[in-house]
Design an enzyme around this catalytic site. Structure first.
Site, PDB file in Angstrom:
ATOM      1  N   ARG B 124       0.824  -1.235   0.000  1.00  0.00           N
ATOM      2  CA  ARG B 124       0.000   0.000   0.000  1.00  0.00           C
ATOM      3  C   ARG B 124       0.843   1.264   0.000  1.00  0.00           C
ATOM      4  O   ARG B 124       0.382   2.319   0.429  1.00  0.00           O
ATOM      5  CB  ARG B 124      -0.958   0.026   1.185  1.00  0.00           C
ATOM      6  CG  ARG B 124      -1.972  -1.102   1.183  1.00  0.00           C
ATOM      7  CD  ARG B 124      -3.104  -0.853   2.151  1.00  0.00           C
ATOM      8  NE  ARG B 124      -4.008  -1.994   2.165  1.00  0.00           N
ATOM      9  CZ  ARG B 124      -3.813  -3.102   2.893  1.00  0.00           C
ATOM     10  NH1 ARG B 124      -2.762  -3.198   3.659  1.00  0.00           N
ATOM     11  NH2 ARG B 124      -4.675  -4.080   2.833  1.00  0.00           N
ATOM     12  N   LYS B 229       7.199  22.943 -13.248  1.00  0.00           N
ATOM     13  CA  LYS B 229       6.295  21.782 -13.174  1.00  0.00           C
ATOM     14  C   LYS B 229       5.807  21.601 -11.737  1.00  0.00           C
ATOM     15  O   LYS B 229       4.614  21.405 -11.485  1.00  0.00           O
ATOM     16  CB  LYS B 229       7.015  20.519 -13.657  1.00  0.00           C
ATOM     17  CG  LYS B 229       6.240  19.207 -13.413  1.00  0.00           C
ATOM     18  CD  LYS B 229       5.401  18.778 -14.590  1.00  0.00           C
ATOM     19  CE  LYS B 229       4.498  17.588 -14.270  1.00  0.00           C
ATOM     20  NZ  LYS B 229       4.879  16.346 -14.894  1.00  0.00           N
ATOM     21  N   ARG B 243      -3.439  22.477 -13.238  1.00  0.00           N
ATOM     22  CA  ARG B 243      -2.552  21.486 -13.834  1.00  0.00           C
ATOM     23  C   ARG B 243      -2.791  21.308 -15.330  1.00  0.00           C
ATOM     24  O   ARG B 243      -1.886  20.941 -16.069  1.00  0.00           O
ATOM     25  CB  ARG B 243      -2.758  20.143 -13.108  1.00  0.00           C
ATOM     26  CG  ARG B 243      -1.688  19.127 -13.407  1.00  0.00           C
ATOM     27  CD  ARG B 243      -1.747  17.960 -12.412  1.00  0.00           C
ATOM     28  NE  ARG B 243      -0.636  17.052 -12.674  1.00  0.00           N
ATOM     29  CZ  ARG B 243      -0.095  16.238 -11.785  1.00  0.00           C
ATOM     30  NH1 ARG B 243      -0.569  16.198 -10.562  1.00  0.00           N
ATOM     31  NH2 ARG B 243       0.908  15.463 -12.086  1.00  0.00           N
ATOM     32  N   HIS B 250      -0.455  19.768 -26.175  1.00  0.00           N
ATOM     33  CA  HIS B 250      -0.738  18.330 -26.085  1.00  0.00           C
ATOM     34  C   HIS B 250      -2.055  17.913 -26.721  1.00  0.00           C
ATOM     35  O   HIS B 250      -2.232  16.748 -27.039  1.00  0.00           O
ATOM     36  CB  HIS B 250      -0.703  17.867 -24.623  1.00  0.00           C
ATOM     37  CG  HIS B 250       0.694  17.689 -24.082  1.00  0.00           C
ATOM     38  ND1 HIS B 250       1.581  18.741 -23.973  1.00  0.00           N
ATOM     39  CD2 HIS B 250       1.367  16.584 -23.655  1.00  0.00           C
ATOM     40  CE1 HIS B 250       2.738  18.293 -23.476  1.00  0.00           C
ATOM     41  NE2 HIS B 250       2.635  16.987 -23.276  1.00  0.00           N
ATOM     42  N   HIS B 254      -0.970  15.008 -28.880  1.00  0.00           N
ATOM     43  CA  HIS B 254      -1.366  13.617 -28.660  1.00  0.00           C
ATOM     44  C   HIS B 254      -1.936  12.991 -29.920  1.00  0.00           C
ATOM     45  O   HIS B 254      -1.627  11.845 -30.253  1.00  0.00           O
ATOM     46  CB  HIS B 254      -2.417  13.520 -27.557  1.00  0.00           C
ATOM     47  CG  HIS B 254      -1.830  13.457 -26.190  1.00  0.00           C
ATOM     48  ND1 HIS B 254      -2.491  13.933 -25.077  1.00  0.00           N
ATOM     49  CD2 HIS B 254      -0.648  12.975 -25.741  1.00  0.00           C
ATOM     50  CE1 HIS B 254      -1.728  13.756 -24.013  1.00  0.00           C
ATOM     51  NE2 HIS B 254      -0.604  13.179 -24.386  1.00  0.00           N
ATOM     52  N   HIS B 267       7.190  11.709 -28.446  1.00  0.00           N
ATOM     53  CA  HIS B 267       6.194  12.518 -27.751  1.00  0.00           C
ATOM     54  C   HIS B 267       6.571  14.000 -27.806  1.00  0.00           C
ATOM     55  O   HIS B 267       5.749  14.856 -28.140  1.00  0.00           O
ATOM     56  CB  HIS B 267       6.070  12.040 -26.296  1.00  0.00           C
ATOM     57  CG  HIS B 267       5.181  12.892 -25.454  1.00  0.00           C
ATOM     58  ND1 HIS B 267       3.808  12.865 -25.575  1.00  0.00           N
ATOM     59  CD2 HIS B 267       5.458  13.804 -24.484  1.00  0.00           C
ATOM     60  CE1 HIS B 267       3.284  13.731 -24.716  1.00  0.00           C
ATOM     61  NE2 HIS B 267       4.259  14.310 -24.037  1.00  0.00           N
TER      62      HIS B 267
HETATM   63  N1  LIG Z   1       4.627  10.772 -14.719  1.00  0.00           N
HETATM   64  C1  LIG Z   1       4.567  11.852 -15.463  1.00  0.00           C
HETATM   65  O1  LIG Z   1       4.168  12.920 -14.997  1.00  0.00           O
HETATM   66  C2  LIG Z   1       5.024  11.771 -16.891  1.00  0.00           C
HETATM   67  C3  LIG Z   1       5.197  12.942 -17.633  1.00  0.00           C
HETATM   68  C4  LIG Z   1       5.641  12.824 -18.931  1.00  0.00           C
HETATM   69  C5  LIG Z   1       5.895  11.582 -19.478  1.00  0.00           C
HETATM   70  N2  LIG Z   1       5.699  10.473 -18.718  1.00  0.00           N
HETATM   71  C6  LIG Z   1       5.973   9.137 -19.259  1.00  0.00           C
HETATM   72  O2  LIG Z   1       7.349   9.071 -19.571  1.00  0.00           O
HETATM   73  C7  LIG Z   1       7.531   8.124 -20.613  1.00  0.00           C
HETATM   74  C8  LIG Z   1       8.477   8.699 -21.620  1.00  0.00           C
HETATM   75  O3  LIG Z   1       9.677   9.032 -20.936  1.00  0.00           O
HETATM   76  P1  LIG Z   1      11.064   8.986 -21.667  1.00  0.00           P
HETATM   77  O4  LIG Z   1      10.996   9.795 -22.882  1.00  0.00           O
HETATM   78  O5  LIG Z   1      12.085   9.312 -20.648  1.00  0.00           O
HETATM   79  O6  LIG Z   1      11.087   7.491 -22.147  1.00  0.00           O
HETATM   80  P2  LIG Z   1      11.997   6.240 -21.809  1.00  0.00           P
HETATM   81  O7  LIG Z   1      12.078   6.029 -20.347  1.00  0.00           O
HETATM   82  O8  LIG Z   1      11.439   5.122 -22.605  1.00  0.00           O
HETATM   83  O9  LIG Z   1      13.427   6.662 -22.363  1.00  0.00           O
HETATM   84  C9  LIG Z   1      13.596   6.847 -23.744  1.00  0.00           C
HETATM   85  C10 LIG Z   1      14.636   5.855 -24.291  1.00  0.00           C
HETATM   86  O10 LIG Z   1      15.923   6.222 -23.839  1.00  0.00           O
HETATM   87  C11 LIG Z   1      16.547   5.150 -23.144  1.00  0.00           C
HETATM   88  N3  LIG Z   1      17.372   5.761 -22.139  1.00  0.00           N
HETATM   89  C12 LIG Z   1      16.964   6.360 -20.997  1.00  0.00           C
HETATM   90  N4  LIG Z   1      17.988   6.956 -20.395  1.00  0.00           N
HETATM   91  C13 LIG Z   1      19.087   6.730 -21.160  1.00  0.00           C
HETATM   92  C14 LIG Z   1      20.432   7.123 -21.054  1.00  0.00           C
HETATM   93  N5  LIG Z   1      20.864   7.913 -20.086  1.00  0.00           N
HETATM   94  N6  LIG Z   1      21.283   6.681 -22.017  1.00  0.00           N
HETATM   95  C15 LIG Z   1      20.852   5.941 -23.028  1.00  0.00           C
HETATM   96  N7  LIG Z   1      19.589   5.559 -23.188  1.00  0.00           N
HETATM   97  C16 LIG Z   1      18.700   5.960 -22.258  1.00  0.00           C
HETATM   98  C17 LIG Z   1      15.421   4.289 -22.684  1.00  0.00           C
HETATM   99  O11 LIG Z   1      15.821   2.963 -22.484  1.00  0.00           O
HETATM  100  C18 LIG Z   1      14.440   4.431 -23.834  1.00  0.00           C
HETATM  101  O12 LIG Z   1      14.807   3.561 -24.870  1.00  0.00           O
HETATM  102  C19 LIG Z   1       6.165   7.800 -21.147  1.00  0.00           C
HETATM  103  O13 LIG Z   1       5.776   6.510 -20.702  1.00  0.00           O
HETATM  104  C20 LIG Z   1       5.269   8.853 -20.540  1.00  0.00           C
HETATM  105  O14 LIG Z   1       3.953   8.386 -20.303  1.00  0.00           O
HETATM  106  C21 LIG Z   1       5.275  10.551 -17.456  1.00  0.00           C
HETATM  107 ZN   LIG Z   2       4.203  15.773 -22.562  1.00  0.00          ZN
END
Ligand SMILES: NC(=O)c1ccc[n+]([C@@H]2O[C@H](COP(=O)([O-])OP(=O)(O)OC[C@H]3O[C@@H](n4cnc5c(N)ncnc54)[C@H](O)[C@@H]3O)[C@@H](O)[C@H]2O)c1
Ligand SMILES: [Zn+2]
Ligand SMILES: NC(=O)c1ccc[n+]([C@@H]2O[C@H](COP(=O)([O-])OP(=O)(O)OC[C@H]3O[C@@H](n4cnc5c(N)ncnc54)[C@H](O)[C@@H]3O)[C@@H](O)[C@H]2O)c1
Ligand SMILES: [Zn+2]
Lengths: 365, 365
Positions: B124, B229, B243, B250, B254, B267
């Site tokens: 939890r 943020k 928010r 977006h 999207h 994205h």
């Molecule tokens: N929680 C939130 O508020 C929030 C906000 C925005 C996005 N997101 C989520 O974040 C995700 C996208 O995040 P992202 O763009 O970081 O994606 P990701 O975590 O998939 O990273 C992108 C790519 O880079 C690689 N990678 C990461 N760090 C690396 C490094 N230092 N060196 C080499 N390769 C590396 C990963 O393995 C992946 O292939 C989505 O799932 C989205 O829904 C969440």
């Molecule tokens: Zn975004």
């Protein structure tokens, strides 16, 4: 009809207890300002549906202009698992549930925990309403803990998620087997023991009527029991300390339940045995008088619940099962011990030998 | 090293940004009073591990006397699913994680969301620490949203769960492909546009250095972006209103991302296009001047991000994708529109024809 307000610190909600409530579910949702524009989801189990409790809910929602879909899970603890929750999430999404949708949990603790978890995680948390159908619900439907199980551990995946309301229709208890009613009653007895001597005394003279589902008595029993659970939990929503007193009877109870094999002894039955043993341990360690322990035992007997540890359960295994249980909190063997009826104390580092002696003295005849 | 305190209303935590932080993870955990008696869990992905970022974390934990297990998920969005989370839960339980255990999320937004969800639901809710390795993390690691996906909907199963701390080691960005860095940078640009004209101006003159991972500039960029943020989210933790301004770019973004097919356009790239279009829509509806929209476009271009909607994406499909997106909140077509750099407004019931015109005017040459 009794209406009991629960204040959790962050939020508050009503527990409504009475007869004919399921047939008024729709009106209650209106009172709660639940939006008719959104689709809603009833989660129930096969037994509860077969017992006829789904139908009045559905017609009442329809009469009030609500559109609800139904997700039925197989009755039993095995339904509290993540894969089934995922099916429920996919179902909810297909049906178009949104942030304003409400999940209705129609059933016992299994449905309440499962549906509450679904509501807690869907879109990061939507509202849910408890429609409990078991005697145990005065325990399970109050406190905001929702969860599913892992293959080897109960209630390990979950959330704290308070319901929007609890509508407790006592007529549903007519179809609940007596053994299940007794098991749920064990937790009400526990609530009296840990917090309320007057309630405990009241139960002494009302147990027969309670177990016969007497509508003149049952609402009061459930309301008082819910209130105690709610008070303890509100004082300690994140389980820092006080909440642990709810574990009275559960240290040994869990071990007995586990080793007997789930289903062989009901949870409430195991807790009943655990309460008798905990009371005896309290006497042995000088926390309370032998008379107090005898009162606990007499009440458990009056309720038709078991008071003795089955002989086929090995003492060493019971002890090590209790120790494993505790590993999860990083602590040593901890018991909730009795000072007097209405007052308990959390005692850490109880010597296993003392527990061993009490187990030996609490065996079947 | 920059240390930025985030106050969420219920709790507060530090975002630490600098070089060589991963090699000091153990010391940070000590500072955070994380118990060495409990086992901890690092969740990372295959790419991050292959890039060499796991090793310093492991040795630093060991040096500080922490015992941690590692759960590696396949890189990519497809790992954000419940069945894999269940594997992580089972793994955590096997390894003996308890209430005092901490989950360390070492990776980008995928790892952060996944590991955060695991931490939110295990027992939890246990603590987690973000160790972000992507440029996007100034967005994804802040705000407390954690989630996994359903087969047909992103981020639909989750929780609000704040980290204990965020340790942002900018050296990890050296192994992150430039395209990924640009994509993450798009959200920083967005933060400037919606809240902070001065920050936006600062980015104008520092974009080249930022995209080269200049250690003299990058920490400030990330800190300012995280701060915006965090401010927006803190003012509105449960997403009641403010928010929503984070959705600037977006609404169309999207739709572009979805129709292009996940992965075809990142994205951030889709959001870049969406910001250009949203700025133009703002001009058309009389919210801002053409000069302001041109500023947005120039900045997107400067960052090497796309500014035009691919011609293979059908206008009708884009519109209906946006409308479907909105169905989830029960509302009509909503846009975040620009008043001036640093100030936006949420506008409901934007006429689809206006959007259609803007789409037509924002096509590839
Ligand atoms: N929680 C939130 O508020 C929030 C906000 C925005 C996005 N997101 C989520 O974040 C995700 C996208 O995040 P992202 O763009 O970081 O994606 P990701 O975590 O998939 O990273 C992108 C790519 O880079 C690689 N990678 C990461 N760090 C690396 C490094 N230092 N060196 C080499 N390769 C590396 C990963 O393995 C992946 O292939 C989505 O799932 C989205 O829904 C969440
Ligand atoms: Zn975004
Ligand atoms: N969340 C909490 O705080 C909390 C507290 C205590 C127990 N629990 C959980 O509650 C569960 C046990 O609850 P329970 O004893 O209610 O179990 P349950 O929900 O399985 O109900 C017991 C049996 O009775 C059937 N049933 C329920 N209502 C009926 C009715 N009106 N008529 C006929 N049959 C009916 C059920 O289908 C089931 O077969 C466990 O999973 C336990 O972990 C949770
Ligand atoms: Zn119990």
């Amino acid at each position: 009809m009794i209406r009991e307000r629960v204040d959790t610190g962050h939020t508050s909600y009503d527990i409504v207890i009475g007869t004919g409530l399921l047939a008024r579910t729709g009106a209650f949702l209106q009172e709660l300002n639940v939006k008719a524009a959104s689709r809603h989801l009833i989660i129930t189990d096969t037994n509860v549906q077969a017992a006829g409790h789904l139908a009045p809910v559905l017609s009442s929602l329809e009469a009030a202009g609500y559109r609800a879909d139904v997700f039925v899970i197989p009755a039993g603890e095995a339904s509290k698992r993540l894969a089934l929750a995922e099916e429920a999430f996919e179902f909810a999404y297909e049906k178009g549930l949104d942030r304003h949708s409400v999940v209705l949990a129609l059933g016992g603790g299994v449905v309440g925990d499962f549906a509450g978890f679904v509501a807690a995680a869907y879109m990061r948390g939507i509202n849910f309403v408890q429609l409990p159908t078991t005697m145990l619900a005065q325990d399970s439907a109050v406190g905001g803990k929702v969860a599913v199980n892992l293959s080897r551990a109960k209630n390990i995946i979950g959330a704290f998620h308070q319901p929007l309301a609890v509508l407790y229709d006592i007529e549903t208890l007519h179809t609940l087997p007596l053994r299940e009613r007794r098991g749920g009653y064990a937790e009400a007895i526990k609530h009296g023991i840990i917090r309320d001597a007057e309630f405990f005394d009241w139960m002494k003279t009302h147990t027969a009527a309670i177990l016969q589902n007497d509508p003149a008595v049952l609402p009061e029993l459930l309301a008082r029991s819910c209130r105690i659970k709610a008070e303890v939990v509100s004082a300690d929503e994140r389980e820092q300390g006080l909440r642990a007193i709810l574990n009275f009877g559960h240290t040994l109870g869990h071990a007995v339940e586990t080793l007997a094999g789930y289903g062989r002894l009901g949870h409430g039955e195991a807790v009943a045995i655990g309460m008798v043993a905990a009371a005896r341990l309290s006497v042995r360690l000088g926390y309370c008088s032998a008379e107090t322990a005898a009162e606990v035992e007499a009440m458990v007997e009056l309720a038709g619940l078991p008071t003795r540890i089955p002989n086929n359960l090995d003492t060493d295994e019971l002890i090590s099962s209790m120790q494993k249980d505790k590993k999860a909190t990083g602590g040593t063997l901890t018991f909730v011990l009795l000072r007097r009826i209405g007052e308990v104390e959390i005692v850490k580092e109880v010597p296993p030998e003392q527990v061993r002696e009490v187990i030996a003295a609490t065996r079947e005849g």
